[in-house]
Design a protein around this motif. Sequence first.
Motif, PDB file in Angstrom:
ATOM      1  N   LEU A  10      44.898  43.096  30.337  1.00  0.00           N
ATOM      2  CA  LEU A  10      44.157  44.289  30.721  1.00  0.00           C
ATOM      3  C   LEU A  10      43.978  44.295  32.240  1.00  0.00           C
ATOM      4  N   VAL A  11      43.513  43.173  32.785  1.00  0.00           N
ATOM      5  CA  VAL A  11      43.389  43.005  34.235  1.00  0.00           C
ATOM      6  C   VAL A  11      43.927  41.622  34.597  1.00  0.00           C
ATOM      7  N   ASP A  12      44.831  41.587  35.547  1.00  0.00           N
ATOM      8  CA  ASP A  12      45.408  40.338  36.036  1.00  0.00           C
ATOM      9  C   ASP A  12      44.632  39.910  37.280  1.00  0.00           C
ATOM     10  N   SER A  13      43.817  38.866  37.152  1.00  0.00           N
ATOM     11  CA  SER A  13      42.972  38.426  38.268  1.00  0.00           C
ATOM     12  C   SER A  13      43.797  37.917  39.448  1.00  0.00           C
ATOM     13  N   GLY A  14      45.010  37.459  39.193  1.00  0.00           N
ATOM     14  CA  GLY A  14      45.867  36.999  40.280  1.00  0.00           C
ATOM     15  C   GLY A  14      46.210  38.120  41.246  1.00  0.00           C
ATOM     16  N   ILE A  15      46.352  39.324  40.736  1.00  0.00           N
ATOM     17  CA  ILE A  15      46.645  40.468  41.604  1.00  0.00           C
ATOM     18  C   ILE A  15      45.436  40.770  42.491  1.00  0.00           C
ATOM     19  N   LEU A  16      44.246  40.634  41.930  1.00  0.00           N
ATOM     20  CA  LEU A  16      43.035  40.837  42.734  1.00  0.00           C
ATOM     21  C   LEU A  16      42.924  39.757  43.811  1.00  0.00           C
ATOM     22  N   GLU A  17      43.296  38.544  43.480  1.00  0.00           N
ATOM     23  CA  GLU A  17      43.298  37.468  44.482  1.00  0.00           C
ATOM     24  C   GLU A  17      44.292  37.779  45.601  1.00  0.00           C
ATOM     25  N   ASP A  18      45.460  38.274  45.232  1.00  0.00           N
ATOM     26  CA  ASP A  18      46.458  38.672  46.231  1.00  0.00           C
ATOM     27  C   ASP A  18      45.917  39.786  47.125  1.00  0.00           C
ATOM     28  N   LEU A  19      45.237  40.745  46.515  1.00  0.00           N
ATOM     29  CA  LEU A  19      44.662  41.850  47.278  1.00  0.00           C
ATOM     30  C   LEU A  19      43.652  41.319  48.293  1.00  0.00           C
ATOM     31  N   GLU A  20      42.836  40.374  47.876  1.00  0.00           N
ATOM     32  CA  GLU A  20      41.869  39.752  48.795  1.00  0.00           C
ATOM     33  C   GLU A  20      42.587  39.087  49.966  1.00  0.00           C
TER      34      GLU A  20
END
Length: 153
Positions: free
Chosen positions: A40-50
């Motif tokens: 549903l949500v890939d936290s790794g992508i959010l880490e990359d965004l950060e």
Amino acid sequence: MHTPDSGTGDKGIPAVPLPAASGGMADAGILQELDELLPLVDSGILEDLEEQLDGAELALRFARDYAAMWDQRYSRLALAVENQDRASALDAIISLRITSAMVGGLRLARLAEMLETVIRQGDFGQGQALMERVAEHGDRTVSELQANYLKNE
């Protein structure tokens, strides 16, 4: 930096094959497969965004704005699909696809890609059938972002 798993498309979204236009996407087992294969949500992508934004502050703001705009974004898309307004529907769905992928909402981004395909083919009946699924996964994506990423704000 998070790298996509092998077998992913060039957008970092794992490839789930699209059925032929005549096969009826909403009725195909493709939607079940989508649920099973994509988070549903890939936290790794959010880490990359950060990382890309040099810290969590801007990434958090983007995710917060994404969540806050969900209802408005969905309403705009639903109205365009209902009215069979191809240009408005494509504008709304492309925006949804891109922003969902940016916050790690891979399932919703893939659904948006599927909806974009049927809208480009002019199949608004199939588009309307997919809208229920878009609504469900959009709500769930926002809930997961709020519960797991935006929870400490």
